[in-house]
Design a protein around this motif. Sequence first.
Motif, PDB file in Angstrom:
ATOM      1  N   SER A   1       0.766  -1.035  -0.109  1.00 26.17           N
ATOM      2  CA  SER A   1       0.182   0.188   0.010  1.00 26.17           C
ATOM      3  C   SER A   1       0.848   1.173   0.026  1.00 26.17           C
ATOM      4  O   SER A   1       1.967   1.245   0.656  1.00 26.17           O
ATOM      5  CB  SER A   1      -0.951   0.136   1.352  1.00 26.17           C
ATOM      6  OG  SER A   1      -1.870   0.890   1.126  1.00 26.17           O
ATOM      7  N   PHE A   2       0.565   2.322  -0.889  1.00 28.39           N
ATOM      8  CA  PHE A   2       1.030   3.624  -1.027  1.00 28.39           C
ATOM      9  C   PHE A   2       0.327   4.676  -0.585  1.00 28.39           C
ATOM     10  O   PHE A   2      -0.831   4.629  -0.815  1.00 28.39           O
ATOM     11  CB  PHE A   2       1.669   3.704  -2.452  1.00 28.39           C
ATOM     12  CG  PHE A   2       2.960   2.828  -3.102  1.00 28.39           C
ATOM     13  CD1 PHE A   2       4.062   2.891  -2.930  1.00 28.39           C
ATOM     14  CD2 PHE A   2       2.371   1.567  -3.410  1.00 28.39           C
ATOM     15  CE1 PHE A   2       5.082   2.084  -3.359  1.00 28.39           C
ATOM     16  CE2 PHE A   2       3.147   0.573  -3.749  1.00 28.39           C
ATOM     17  CZ  PHE A   2       4.535   0.857  -3.982  1.00 28.39           C
ATOM     18  N   VAL A   3       0.834   5.569  -0.049  1.00 33.05           N
ATOM     19  CA  VAL A   3      -0.012   6.818   0.366  1.00 33.05           C
ATOM     20  C   VAL A   3       0.681   8.127  -0.332  1.00 33.05           C
ATOM     21  O   VAL A   3       2.015   8.243  -0.343  1.00 33.05           O
ATOM     22  CB  VAL A   3       0.215   7.191   1.738  1.00 33.05           C
ATOM     23  CG1 VAL A   3       1.386   7.302   2.484  1.00 33.05           C
ATOM     24  CG2 VAL A   3      -0.927   8.123   2.487  1.00 33.05           C
ATOM     25  N   ARG A   4      -0.145   9.047  -0.588  1.00 32.90           N
ATOM     26  CA  ARG A   4       0.375  10.194  -1.201  1.00 32.90           C
ATOM     27  C   ARG A   4       0.848  10.986  -0.263  1.00 32.90           C
ATOM     28  O   ARG A   4       0.382  11.462   0.934  1.00 32.90           O
ATOM     29  CB  ARG A   4      -0.546  10.921  -2.067  1.00 32.90           C
ATOM     30  CG  ARG A   4      -0.398  12.371  -2.779  1.00 32.90           C
ATOM     31  CD  ARG A   4      -1.447  12.775  -3.634  1.00 32.90           C
ATOM     32  NE  ARG A   4      -2.685  12.871  -2.764  1.00 32.90           N
ATOM     33  CZ  ARG A   4      -3.072  14.045  -2.209  1.00 32.90           C
ATOM     34  NH1 ARG A   4      -2.223  15.062  -2.040  1.00 32.90           N
ATOM     35  NH2 ARG A   4      -4.126  14.116  -1.547  1.00 32.90           N
ATOM     36  N   GLN A   5       2.043  11.584  -0.660  1.00 31.24           N
ATOM     37  CA  GLN A   5       2.509  12.393   0.577  1.00 31.24           C
ATOM     38  C   GLN A   5       1.907  13.929   0.811  1.00 31.24           C
ATOM     39  O   GLN A   5       1.171  14.192   0.052  1.00 31.24           O
ATOM     40  CB  GLN A   5       4.081  13.116  -0.207  1.00 31.24           C
ATOM     41  CG  GLN A   5       5.194  12.128  -0.070  1.00 31.24           C
ATOM     42  CD  GLN A   5       5.670  11.617   0.982  1.00 31.24           C
ATOM     43  OE1 GLN A   5       5.314  10.618   1.439  1.00 31.24           O
ATOM     44  NE2 GLN A   5       6.282  12.455   1.715  1.00 31.24           N
ATOM     45  N   ASN A   6       1.790  14.123   2.110  1.00 31.02           N
ATOM     46  CA  ASN A   6       0.953  14.979   2.900  1.00 31.02           C
ATOM     47  C   ASN A   6      -0.426  15.164   2.675  1.00 31.02           C
ATOM     48  O   ASN A   6      -1.123  15.846   2.719  1.00 31.02           O
ATOM     49  CB  ASN A   6       1.792  16.328   2.187  1.00 31.02           C
ATOM     50  CG  ASN A   6       3.180  16.571   2.678  1.00 31.02           C
ATOM     51  OD1 ASN A   6       3.565  16.276   3.532  1.00 31.02           O
ATOM     52  ND2 ASN A   6       3.782  16.921   1.709  1.00 31.02           N
ATOM     53  N   SER A   7      -0.953  13.692   2.469  1.00 32.46           N
ATOM     54  CA  SER A   7      -2.406  13.833   2.301  1.00 32.46           C
ATOM     55  C   SER A   7      -3.163  13.814   3.507  1.00 32.46           C
ATOM     56  O   SER A   7      -4.389  14.087   3.470  1.00 32.46           O
ATOM     57  CB  SER A   7      -2.830  12.396   1.426  1.00 32.46           C
ATOM     58  OG  SER A   7      -2.312  11.444   2.485  1.00 32.46           O
ATOM     59  N   ALA A   8      -2.628  13.761   4.705  1.00 32.19           N
ATOM     60  CA  ALA A   8      -3.427  13.701   5.850  1.00 32.19           C
ATOM     61  C   ALA A   8      -3.693  15.238   6.350  1.00 32.19           C
ATOM     62  O   ALA A   8      -4.543  15.554   7.210  1.00 32.19           O
ATOM     63  CB  ALA A   8      -2.517  13.179   6.953  1.00 32.19           C
ATOM     64  N   GLY A   9      -3.094  16.301   5.703  1.00 32.53           N
ATOM     65  CA  GLY A   9      -3.467  17.636   5.915  1.00 32.53           C
ATOM     66  C   GLY A   9      -2.331  18.095   7.180  1.00 32.53           C
ATOM     67  O   GLY A   9      -1.305  17.586   7.453  1.00 32.53           O
ATOM     68  N   ASP A  10      -2.589  19.507   7.453  1.00 27.22           N
ATOM     69  CA  ASP A  10      -1.641  20.174   8.349  1.00 27.22           C
ATOM     70  C   ASP A  10      -1.700  19.614   9.728  1.00 27.22           C
ATOM     71  O   ASP A  10      -0.916  19.642  10.488  1.00 27.22           O
ATOM     72  CB  ASP A  10      -2.095  21.532   8.372  1.00 27.22           C
ATOM     73  CG  ASP A  10      -1.569  22.324   6.818  1.00 27.22           C
ATOM     74  OD1 ASP A  10      -0.817  21.852   6.294  1.00 27.22           O
ATOM     75  OD2 ASP A  10      -2.568  23.218   6.590  1.00 27.22           O
ATOM     76  N   LYS A  11      -2.966  19.223  10.062  1.00 31.44           N
ATOM     77  CA  LYS A  11      -3.063  18.559  11.488  1.00 31.44           C
ATOM     78  C   LYS A  11      -3.091  17.091  11.664  1.00 31.44           C
ATOM     79  O   LYS A  11      -3.928  16.610  11.093  1.00 31.44           O
ATOM     80  CB  LYS A  11      -4.517  19.106  12.235  1.00 31.44           C
ATOM     81  CG  LYS A  11      -4.537  20.676  12.308  1.00 31.44           C
ATOM     82  CD  LYS A  11      -5.814  21.162  12.968  1.00 31.44           C
ATOM     83  CE  LYS A  11      -6.016  22.646  13.089  1.00 31.44           C
ATOM     84  NZ  LYS A  11      -7.005  23.238  13.832  1.00 31.44           N
ATOM     85  N   VAL A  12      -2.216  16.810  12.502  1.00 31.84           N
ATOM     86  CA  VAL A  12      -1.962  15.141  12.555  1.00 31.84           C
ATOM     87  C   VAL A  12      -1.710  14.872  13.874  1.00 31.84           C
ATOM     88  O   VAL A  12      -1.097  15.589  14.606  1.00 31.84           O
ATOM     89  CB  VAL A  12      -0.853  14.661  11.780  1.00 31.84           C
ATOM     90  CG1 VAL A  12      -1.336  14.749  10.033  1.00 31.84           C
ATOM     91  CG2 VAL A  12       0.355  15.112  11.761  1.00 31.84           C
TER      92      VAL A  12
END
Length: 361
Positions: A122-133
């Motif tokens: 599984s791959f995830v797009r960079q910075n897809s979680a937003g500013d607040k994590v």
Amino acid sequence: MSTFIRPPPIDPSQSAIENTLELTQLSDIDPDLFTNRRPLWHPPGARGIYGGAAIAQTLSAAQKTVEPQFTVHSMHCYFVLAGNSEIPIIYHVERVRSGKSFATRTVQARQRGKVIFTTTISFVRQNSAGDKVLKHAVEMPDVPGPIEGKDDLDYGRASTGPFQSQRIEILNNDSPHPHTKKTRQWIKARGTISPAGGHEAHLAALAYMSDSYFIGTVARVHKLWRYAAVRKSKTKSSIDEDVLKKLLAMDDEDLKRVKFLHQHELERIRKFKNGESDKPKEPKQEIGMMVSLDHTIYFHDPRGFRADEWMFTEMETPWSGDGRGLVFQKLFSRDGRLIATCVQEGVVRLRQDTETAKPKL
């Protein structure tokens, strides 16, 4: 023939591990087909190729089929059949899903039409979680740092492997409870991984090294003898027996310089050599078979580490039984950041006494 195409000369601009893991894309047949460019390593005493190679090369193949802004965050692998180092491997990538935030690939490794290894990545797009994590991570334990120039994997062989390792004494080694012990080591790729390899080369290198000594943790925390005793019998000798014969031929000073042995192993070899009795009231248990079944990696900081710099690994086994064992592994960068967590289950069978015990059919 171990490769489809004659391997090209070693690229001096690449590290040893990059050259080891190079793939050839079979574009004329299918753009999602790849094969190993160089022969694969068959470790002494193992049933097949080093499992880390299959893990790393399937990851490398999958990485070539996703957009550059996507990075691996997990892979779940199964070892199906022992790989043959004399036969080329075909890696087939299936593009299961390509979404806005996540992409999924499955990769099958095949030899002679049979699947020997399979993984879902599984791959995830960079910075897809937003500013607040949300953030938290376990801290790296306080351990002695690596010693430059020391390599436990170098024990006088004609050639050295693509990565270095330094073992640290097992934590709680004198405990009667195997699940409380932790095996620890420093690892890193030899040389310098080339800038052209990008973060993908560091991830593949980490995947390759993550299989080092993994399921063997079960044997080590039980202090089981991992080299088959030399027997004058009609049974087929294993390569492990050949290794033991060479060790028995060494004097005590030479044995002390064999870096890949633990102290209790050195002591047992010394007693074998000197003819001293080392027989307990109950026969000492020995590993009869030890092979990986599955392997999972969770990448926590996939673009924030270098695999050619020292990384610390800590392994522990919460359970063994029914001929299997389970091991957890945490990998940290040298500055203490948790960069990956791995899980492996494998077959761990004891050598059976053929005189008194016969396998149940």
